[in-house]
Structures are given as structure tokens and as C-alpha cells.
Design an enzyme around this catalytic site. Sequence first.
Site, PDB file in Angstrom:
ATOM      1  N   ARG A   1      55.063  67.638 -41.827  1.00  0.00           N
ATOM      2  CA  ARG A   1      54.902  68.829 -42.655  1.00  0.00           C
ATOM      3  C   ARG A   1      55.999  69.831 -42.307  1.00  0.00           C
ATOM      4  O   ARG A   1      56.308  70.038 -41.121  1.00  0.00           O
ATOM      5  CB  ARG A   1      53.533  69.485 -42.428  1.00  0.00           C
ATOM      6  CG  ARG A   1      52.364  68.771 -43.094  1.00  0.00           C
ATOM      7  CD  ARG A   1      52.449  68.845 -44.620  1.00  0.00           C
ATOM      8  NE  ARG A   1      51.291  68.269 -45.292  1.00  0.00           N
ATOM      9  CZ  ARG A   1      51.243  67.032 -45.789  1.00  0.00           C
ATOM     10  NH1 ARG A   1      52.265  66.221 -45.661  1.00  0.00           N
ATOM     11  NH2 ARG A   1      50.153  66.612 -46.423  1.00  0.00           N
TER      12      ARG A   1
ATOM     13  N   HIS B   1      59.951  64.932 -50.031  1.00  0.00           N
ATOM     14  CA  HIS B   1      58.549  64.616 -49.677  1.00  0.00           C
ATOM     15  C   HIS B   1      58.081  63.314 -50.350  1.00  0.00           C
ATOM     16  O   HIS B   1      57.190  63.320 -51.206  1.00  0.00           O
ATOM     17  CB  HIS B   1      57.609  65.768 -50.059  1.00  0.00           C
ATOM     18  CG  HIS B   1      56.287  65.701 -49.325  1.00  0.00           C
ATOM     19  ND1 HIS B   1      55.592  66.815 -48.913  1.00  0.00           N
ATOM     20  CD2 HIS B   1      55.532  64.650 -48.926  1.00  0.00           C
ATOM     21  CE1 HIS B   1      54.477  66.449 -48.303  1.00  0.00           C
ATOM     22  NE2 HIS B   1      54.413  65.125 -48.305  1.00  0.00           N
TER      23      HIS B   1
ATOM     24  N   GLU C   1      57.858  73.807 -50.797  1.00  0.00           N
ATOM     25  CA  GLU C   1      57.846  72.586 -51.621  1.00  0.00           C
ATOM     26  C   GLU C   1      57.128  72.874 -52.928  1.00  0.00           C
ATOM     27  O   GLU C   1      56.083  73.539 -52.896  1.00  0.00           O
ATOM     28  CB  GLU C   1      57.124  71.458 -50.891  1.00  0.00           C
ATOM     29  CG  GLU C   1      57.844  70.996 -49.639  1.00  0.00           C
ATOM     30  CD  GLU C   1      57.178  69.779 -48.995  1.00  0.00           C
ATOM     31  OE1 GLU C   1      56.257  69.207 -49.612  1.00  0.00           O
ATOM     32  OE2 GLU C   1      57.577  69.421 -47.893  1.00  0.00           O
TER      33      GLU C   1
HETATM   34  C1  DGY Z   1      50.128  62.950 -47.230  1.00  0.00           C
HETATM   35  O1  DGY Z   1      49.401  61.992 -47.500  1.00  0.00           O
HETATM   36  O2  DGY Z   1      49.746  63.876 -46.520  1.00  0.00           O
HETATM   37  C2  DGY Z   1      51.483  62.955 -47.812  1.00  0.00           C
HETATM   38  O3  DGY Z   1      52.238  64.008 -47.324  1.00  0.00           O
HETATM   39  C3  DGY Z   1      51.435  62.984 -49.314  1.00  0.00           C
HETATM   40  O4  DGY Z   1      50.623  63.998 -49.747  1.00  0.00           O
END
Ligand code: DGY
Length: 321
Positions: free
Chosen positions: A240, A287, A269
Amino acid sequence: MTGRPRLLVTRRLSPEVEARAGRDYDAVFNPADRVLTREELVAACQDVDAVLPCHSERFDADVIAALPDRLRLIANHSVGVDHVDLVAARARGIVVTNTPDVLSDATAEIAILCMLGAARRGAEGDRLVREGRWTTWSPSFMVGTQVTGKRFGILGMGRVGRVAAARARGFGMEIHYHNRRPLPQDAAQGAIWHDTPESLIAASDVLSLHCPATPETVGIINAARIALMPRGAILVNTARGALVDEDALVAALQDGHLFAAGLDVFRTEPGGNPALAALDNVFLLPHVGSATFETRIAMGYRALDNIDALFAGREPADRVA
Ligand code: DGY
């Protein structure tokens, strides 16, 4: 409840997943895949029993307070649940689930891509060729750093971290990690445990982030910790964006303390960070850690498994609140 439970699917999912959702539920889809505003999200939730969102929908305390009593479940199509206020959901008796395991391989692949893209100057080289600026070659041209024999440090040796470790071993890397507690020997597979993030960071030629964004981890990669990274190290983030102080990262990439970074996630994002995008020594992705055909289907099915369990009176396997 009479009839099939009503389910809101907030984003366009794989055809296989939408077909199963439509077969088993009175499902409301979003064929145009338009991102719902907060108001639209709340409005769309008013007449449903469950919602299947992605990390693009924020269920903060105010949104959760505005959900109807009939809504029993937020079945996320993601492993990360930092977009949901779990405390607020618990307080309202709304069950929250995620989709662990099924995306570990795909996300670990992206971590390795980010590592190699950063180490071997992938973005810079791609641009050079694509833009017709590749006009020379010499032994000193586009020289990167090799990962063979280097130390691969994993902050958060969970499901994704362990797969990334296995892949990095294939490159002849030495695996280091930090978790609160060491893993059992069979799970650690020889990886070297560090009892603090600082100790891990100082021992990592490549530092790869695999921990969730929680109040304890937001901003964990700050200027002070970046300064602990060995000179010439690489930062990889497929977890993240909130884990990293991006201003501090830009400074370390500019002044040469870090050789490069490979990033799939950002504080903002969609969009990312223009200051990072301006640097040649950053390999960027939008992402897409779990974005493979196989994994998207598996994530959707896993979310539906959790919904099936709840409405069949069973405990969903992936309950996080
Ligand atoms: C997750 O599964 O957390 C990925 O980042 C996609 O949302």
C-alpha cells in the site's frame, strides 16, 4: 428474507464471477464500471443485503453509519481492507471479509517485476527504445545492479511475503524478514528473522514491503528509516502506498542514497505521484499486483464463497470483522 439476497457488485468483475453472482443472487452490477461517488455508494447500498466492493470504494465511519440495517456483509474483492473502517463495521454488526491467498502468487510476481525493473533500469530502457532515443551502445551504457547474491528484505512475511521470498530465492538472493515473531522453521525456509523493522531495513539490499496499511504501519518507511537502508539499495512496494513517506523517498532517489525504487502502489490512487514519475530511477506500475485473469476470477469466487457462507448461516472463511 424471502427470495434471493440482493447483492451490490460495485465494479465490473470477471465474466465468470458476474455470471455466478447473477445466478445465485439478485445482483446489481455496474456494467459501465464507473467509480461510484461516496453519495452514490451509500444510495446504491440502501436496498441490498450485501455489497461486493473493491479497494476503490471507501467504507469510512460515515459511510458505514449511513448503511441500512438490512446490509449484513461487506465482502471485499481484495486482501487489503484499509478502505473499510473495521471498528465502525463491527460496531454496526456488519460482517467484513477479504480475499487472502488467491492473489499471493500474482502479487509476488509483481514484486519481482518491480525489483528487476528497478535494478535493471527497466522503465528508463523502455522509454529510450520506445521514444527513438536509443542511439548508442557501450559497455558503460544503461548499467544496472544485479540481484544475484544480494539480500532480499521482506517487511511483513505473510502470505505474499512468503511467495516473494520463494521467488527471490530463485534469483540466488538471501532472504531476511521482519515479523513481530519469527516464523516456524519450516515456514521460514532459512530466512533470517529481524526483531525490529530497523534491523531488517539496515540489512536489505532490496527492501520489499508486504505488510497491510494499519495505524501502526502507515508511514513506516519514513526519512529516518530510508536513511538506514544501505547506500545503493532498492525499495519495492506492492502493498500500500500509505506505508511510504513519498517525499522522503523522492529525496533519497534524487540524492543517490537509493539506487532505485519499484512501485505498484501510491499514496494517491489512481494517478500516482508526479515527483516519483519524474525520476528515471523509478519503475512504476498502476496498482496491478493481483491483475491477472486467473487471480481476478479466484478473487471474485473467493468473495462469493464468503457471501454464500454468510447467507447459508455459516461463518465466512475470510472474516476480518
Ligand atoms: C488487494 O487485494 O488488496 C489488492 O491491492 C487489490 O485491491
